[in-house]
Design an enzyme around this catalytic site. Structure first.
Site, PDB file in Angstrom:
ATOM      1  N   SER A 112      31.940  56.085  42.186  1.00 61.46           N
ATOM      2  CA  SER A 112      31.693  54.821  41.490  1.00 61.46           C
ATOM      3  C   SER A 112      30.204  54.660  41.193  1.00 61.46           C
ATOM      4  O   SER A 112      29.357  55.131  41.952  1.00 61.46           O
ATOM      5  CB  SER A 112      32.167  53.679  42.393  1.00 61.46           C
ATOM      6  OG  SER A 112      31.643  52.448  41.955  1.00 61.46           O
ATOM      7  N   THR A 161      35.621  53.128  32.780  1.00 57.53           N
ATOM      8  CA  THR A 161      36.557  52.128  33.293  1.00 57.53           C
ATOM      9  C   THR A 161      36.553  50.922  32.362  1.00 57.53           C
ATOM     10  O   THR A 161      35.510  50.299  32.155  1.00 57.53           O
ATOM     11  CB  THR A 161      36.153  51.716  34.723  1.00 57.53           C
ATOM     12  OG1 THR A 161      36.166  52.893  35.529  1.00 57.53           O
ATOM     13  CG2 THR A 161      37.113  50.692  35.302  1.00 57.53           C
ATOM     14  N   ARG A 170      39.470  37.667  43.571  1.00 56.53           N
ATOM     15  CA  ARG A 170      40.155  38.132  44.782  1.00 56.53           C
ATOM     16  C   ARG A 170      39.909  37.069  45.844  1.00 56.53           C
ATOM     17  O   ARG A 170      38.767  36.878  46.288  1.00 56.53           O
ATOM     18  CB  ARG A 170      39.664  39.523  45.178  1.00 56.53           C
ATOM     19  CG  ARG A 170      40.156  40.596  44.198  1.00 56.53           C
ATOM     20  CD  ARG A 170      39.894  41.994  44.696  1.00 56.53           C
ATOM     21  NE  ARG A 170      38.482  42.296  44.716  1.00 56.53           N
ATOM     22  CZ  ARG A 170      37.789  42.816  43.696  1.00 56.53           C
ATOM     23  NH1 ARG A 170      38.401  43.114  42.567  1.00 56.53           N
ATOM     24  NH2 ARG A 170      36.504  43.047  43.810  1.00 56.53           N
ATOM     25  N   LYS A 256      39.672  55.250  31.750  1.00 53.71           N
ATOM     26  CA  LYS A 256      40.300  54.719  32.979  1.00 53.71           C
ATOM     27  C   LYS A 256      40.697  53.263  32.783  1.00 53.71           C
ATOM     28  O   LYS A 256      39.852  52.371  32.821  1.00 53.71           O
ATOM     29  CB  LYS A 256      39.345  54.873  34.172  1.00 53.71           C
ATOM     30  CG  LYS A 256      39.950  54.413  35.497  1.00 53.71           C
ATOM     31  CD  LYS A 256      39.078  54.791  36.669  1.00 53.71           C
ATOM     32  CE  LYS A 256      39.668  54.389  37.996  1.00 53.71           C
ATOM     33  NZ  LYS A 256      39.647  52.954  38.269  1.00 53.71           N
ATOM     34  N   HIS A 280      44.113  49.294  38.137  1.00 50.71           N
ATOM     35  CA  HIS A 280      42.980  49.079  39.034  1.00 50.71           C
ATOM     36  C   HIS A 280      43.465  48.670  40.429  1.00 50.71           C
ATOM     37  O   HIS A 280      42.828  47.866  41.116  1.00 50.71           O
ATOM     38  CB  HIS A 280      42.048  48.011  38.449  1.00 50.71           C
ATOM     39  CG  HIS A 280      40.585  48.231  38.738  1.00 50.71           C
ATOM     40  ND1 HIS A 280      39.707  48.768  37.839  1.00 50.71           N
ATOM     41  CD2 HIS A 280      39.848  47.989  39.849  1.00 50.71           C
ATOM     42  CE1 HIS A 280      38.495  48.824  38.383  1.00 50.71           C
ATOM     43  NE2 HIS A 280      38.559  48.369  39.600  1.00 50.71           N
ATOM     44  N   ARG A 283      43.767  44.926  41.408  1.00 48.67           N
ATOM     45  CA  ARG A 283      42.553  44.161  41.737  1.00 48.67           C
ATOM     46  C   ARG A 283      42.048  43.343  40.570  1.00 48.67           C
ATOM     47  O   ARG A 283      41.090  42.596  40.705  1.00 48.67           O
ATOM     48  CB  ARG A 283      41.446  45.126  42.193  1.00 48.67           C
ATOM     49  CG  ARG A 283      41.793  45.862  43.452  1.00 48.67           C
ATOM     50  CD  ARG A 283      40.820  46.985  43.726  1.00 48.67           C
ATOM     51  NE  ARG A 283      39.506  46.548  44.142  1.00 48.67           N
ATOM     52  CZ  ARG A 283      39.193  46.132  45.362  1.00 48.67           C
ATOM     53  NH1 ARG A 283      40.135  46.089  46.287  1.00 48.67           N
ATOM     54  NH2 ARG A 283      37.969  45.781  45.678  1.00 48.67           N
TER      55      ARG A 283
HETATM   56  C1  LIG Z   1      37.633  48.779  47.256  1.00 47.12           C
HETATM   57  C2  LIG Z   1      37.846  49.298  45.872  1.00 47.12           C
HETATM   58  C3  LIG Z   1      36.757  49.422  45.017  1.00 47.12           C
HETATM   59  C4  LIG Z   1      36.956  49.930  43.720  1.00 47.12           C
HETATM   60  N1  LIG Z   1      35.860  50.111  42.911  1.00 47.12           N
HETATM   61  C5  LIG Z   1      36.025  50.697  41.699  1.00 47.12           C
HETATM   62  C6  LIG Z   1      34.897  51.022  40.899  1.00 47.12           C
HETATM   63  O1  LIG Z   1      33.754  50.782  41.288  1.00 47.12           O
HETATM   64  N2  LIG Z   1      35.123  51.595  39.690  1.00 47.12           N
HETATM   65  C7  LIG Z   1      36.385  51.893  39.236  1.00 47.12           C
HETATM   66  O2  LIG Z   1      36.545  52.424  38.150  1.00 47.12           O
HETATM   67  N3  LIG Z   1      37.482  51.609  39.997  1.00 47.12           N
HETATM   68  C8  LIG Z   1      37.334  51.042  41.204  1.00 47.12           C
HETATM   69  N4  LIG Z   1      38.421  50.789  41.987  1.00 47.12           N
HETATM   70  C9  LIG Z   1      39.772  51.144  41.500  1.00 47.12           C
HETATM   71  C10 LIG Z   1      40.159  52.562  41.931  1.00 47.12           C
HETATM   72  O3  LIG Z   1      39.423  53.525  41.212  1.00 47.12           O
HETATM   73  C11 LIG Z   1      41.656  52.833  41.668  1.00 47.12           C
HETATM   74  O4  LIG Z   1      41.955  52.582  40.329  1.00 47.12           O
HETATM   75  C12 LIG Z   1      42.567  51.999  42.586  1.00 47.12           C
HETATM   76  O5  LIG Z   1      42.033  51.897  43.882  1.00 47.12           O
HETATM   77  C13 LIG Z   1      43.950  52.642  42.673  1.00 47.12           C
HETATM   78  O6  LIG Z   1      44.822  51.863  43.455  1.00 47.12           O
HETATM   79  P1  LIG Z   1      45.151  52.157  45.005  1.00 47.12           P
HETATM   80  O7  LIG Z   1      43.981  51.630  45.762  1.00 47.12           O
HETATM   81  O8  LIG Z   1      46.389  51.400  45.229  1.00 47.12           O
HETATM   82  O9  LIG Z   1      45.295  53.658  45.145  1.00 47.12           O
HETATM   83  C14 LIG Z   1      38.253  50.272  43.280  1.00 47.12           C
HETATM   84  C15 LIG Z   1      39.338  50.151  44.149  1.00 47.12           C
HETATM   85  C16 LIG Z   1      39.149  49.662  45.442  1.00 47.12           C
HETATM   86  C17 LIG Z   1      40.334  49.567  46.368  1.00 47.12           C
END
Ligand SMILES: Cc1cc2nc3c(=O)[nH]c(=O)nc-3n(C[C@H](O)[C@H](O)[C@H](O)COP(=O)(O)O)c2cc1C
Length: 386
Positions: A112, A161, A170, A256, A280, A283
Site C-alpha cells: 500500500s 485503486t 467505519r 483495482k 475493498h 470497507r
Molecule cells: C486494514 C486494511 C487496509 C487496507 N488498505 C488498503 C490500501 O491502502 N489500498 C488498497 O488498495 N486496498 C486496501 N485494502 C483493501 C485490500 O487490498 C483488499 O481489497 C481487501 O482487504 C480484501 O478483502 P479481505 O480483507 O476480506 O481479504 C485494505 C484492507 C484492509 C483490511
C-alpha cells in the site's frame, strides 16, 4: 515482541482470535471492521456458501501442484498478498515481515502507499514479485516521482485503486477515535497501554511511527503525515487519470476496484493488464454486492481479454478454489495475512499462507484435479449454485 504459540492454530479465524488478544483495539478494529452495518463485509465471506462443489473421483491426484502464474510471473501458489495500509502497526516492520513470508512461499506482495515500511526495504525483502498500490496526487510531478521510485525498486506492477475515493464510514474507527487523526485521546492511550508488548515495540520513547513512502517533509509521524497526505491527494479521480497512468507507467497495470462489466470493459480498453474484482473487503460501500456474486459475470465478459484477480472475503482455501472455478485467474488476501501478521509477525503470515495453501491442495485433490490450470478449465463443471 514475545512470540505467541501458533502450533494449535487450525484456520485463519484462530489467527484472528490471537490477533484480537494481542493488538490494541484501535488497530485490531481498523483491520477487522467494515463500513456501516458491515453487511457487505459479512456477505463477502458467507456468499461463498451459495456455491457448492460436485467432485469427481478415481483420478490419480498424487502429483498435484499449486504452481501458477500471476501477471506472467511463475508463482508457487495462485494467490498473493493484497495492499493494506498501516500493516506496520500490527507488528514491527510489518510489511517487511509480510514480504519475507511471501518470498519464502513464492508469492507476490502488493504494498500500500500508506505502509509504515518504505517501499525500498519491502521490495528488497522479496524476490518473488513486488507490486505497488499507487495513490494519485493532484500534482502530476509528485505522482510521476512516486511511480519512478516504485520502478527503481523493482515494482513489476502498479495497482490503481479506484474504489476508495469517498471516505468510508467505519463505525468502529469512529468510536475508537481513528477517523479523525489527531493526537491520541487518553482513552486511546489507555487502550494501547493495555497491550504493553505492543506499546513497547511500536512506540519506543512514546513516539508514533511514520509512513515510509511519504517524503520527510510530510511530517514527523503518521498523524502529521495523514493531514499532509490529505492535502496532496487527488480528491476526484476519473478515467482521464487512468489514461494518464497507462501512458506514464510502463510496467503492468492493475485496475483495482471492479464490480461491473462496464468498468471491467473500460479498464481493458484503457490497456490494463488485470482487473481486480473486489469491493475493498466491504470497507467502502456497505450494501455493495459481495465480490463473489459478481465474479462469474465479469469473468464471462472480459476473462478472455485480461487477467482477473479476485479479492474480498477469502478466509479459506476452499474459497480460493471457488473463486478460481468461477473465473478468477488468481486471488488476493487482505485480512487473512493481516491476522497472521498481528498474531505472530513473519511466522504468523507464513502460517496464514500455509493454512490457505494446504486447504487449497486438499480441495484440489478432492475435486479430482492435479493443477490450478485444470481447476480453471474444469472448474465451471465442478461447481454449482446451491
Ligand atoms: C486494514 C486494511 C487496509 C487496507 N488498505 C488498503 C490500501 O491502502 N489500498 C488498497 O488498495 N486496498 C486496501 N485494502 C483493501 C485490500 O487490498 C483488499 O481489497 C481487501 O482487504 C480484501 O478483502 P479481505 O480483507 O476480506 O481479504 C485494505 C484492507 C484492509 C483490511
Amino acid at each position: 515482541m514475545r512470540r505467541p504459540k501458533l502450533d494449535r492454530v487450525a484456520n485463519i479465524n484462530d489467527l484472528r482470535e490471537i490477533a484480537r488478544r494481542r493488538t490494541p483495539r484501535i488497530f485490531f478494529d481498523y483491520v477487522d471492521g467494515g463500513s456501516y452495518s458491515e453487511a457487505t463485509m459479512r456477505a463477502n465471506v458467507t456468499d461463498f456458501d451459495k456455491w457448492g462443489f460436485a467432485p469427481r473421483f478415481l483420478v490419480d491426484v498424487s502429483g498435484r501442484s499449486l504452481n501458477s502464474t500471476i501477471l506472467g510471473r511463475p508463482t508457487k501458489l495462485p494467490f498473493m498478498i493484497a495492499p493494506t495500509g498501516l500493516a506496520g502497526m500490527l507488528w514491527p516492520s510489518g510489511e517487511v515481515a509480510g514480504a519475507r513470508a511471501a518470498n519464502t512461499a513464492g508469492i507476490p506482495l502488493a504494498l500500500s502507499t500508506v505502509s509504515i515500511c518504505g517501499m525500498e526495504e519491502v521490495a528488497a525483502a522479496t524476490s518473488a514479485g513486488f507490486h505497488f498500490q499507487f495513490a494519485m496526487t493532484r500534482d502530476r510531478g509528485l505522482a510521476e516521482a512516486m511511480l519512478e521510485r516504485a520502478r527503481a525498486c523493482g515494482a513489476e506492477a502498479v495497482h490503481f485503486t479506484v474504489d476508495s475515493l469517498i471516505p468510508a464510514m467505519r463505525e468502529r474507527d469512529q468510536r475508537n477515535g481513528l477517523r479523525v487523526m489527531t493526537r491520541p485521546s487518553s482513552r486511546t492511550i489507555m487502550g494501547i497501554l493495555a497491550k504493553p508488548g505492543w506499546a513497547m515495540t511500536h512506540m519506543p520513547n512514546g513516539k508514533l511511527p511514520r509512513f515510509g513512502n511519504l517524503p520527510p517533509e510530510s511530517g514527523r509521524d503518521i498523524i502529521e503525515q495523514t493531514a499532509a497526505f490529505g492535502r496532496v491527494m487527488e480528491p476526484n479521480i476519473t478515467w482521464e487519470h487512468l489514461t494518464w497512468l497507462r501512458r506514464t507507467w510502463k510496467g503492468k497495470l492493475v485496475f483495482k476496484g471492479t464490480m461491473t462489466i462496464g468498468d471491467a470493459e473500460r479498464a481493458v480498453e484503457e490497456g490494463c493488464d488485470a482487473v481486480v474484482v473486489t469491493n475493498h473487503g466491504g470497507r467502502q460501500l456497505d450494501g455493495n454486492l459481495s465480490s463473489i456474486a459478481v465474479l462469474p459475470r465479469i469473468a464471462e465478459a472480459v476473462g478472455d481479454r485480461t487477467e482477473i484477480i479476485f479479492d474480498s472475503g477469502i478466509r479459506r482455501g476452499t474459497q480460493i478454489a471457488k473463486a478460481l472455478a468461477l473465473g478468477a485467474h488468481s486471488v488476493m488476501i487482505g485480512r487473512a495475512w493481516l491476522y497472521g501478521l498481528a498474531a505472530g509477525g513473519e511466522a504468523g503470515v507464513a502460517l496464514a499462507i500455509r493454512l490457505l495453501a494446504d486447504e487449497l491442495s486438499i480441495t484440489l485433490g478432492s475435486l479430482g484435479l492435479n493443477s490450478i490450470d485444470e481447476l480453471r478449465r474444469l472448474g465451471p463443471s465442478l461447481i454449482e449454485p446451491v
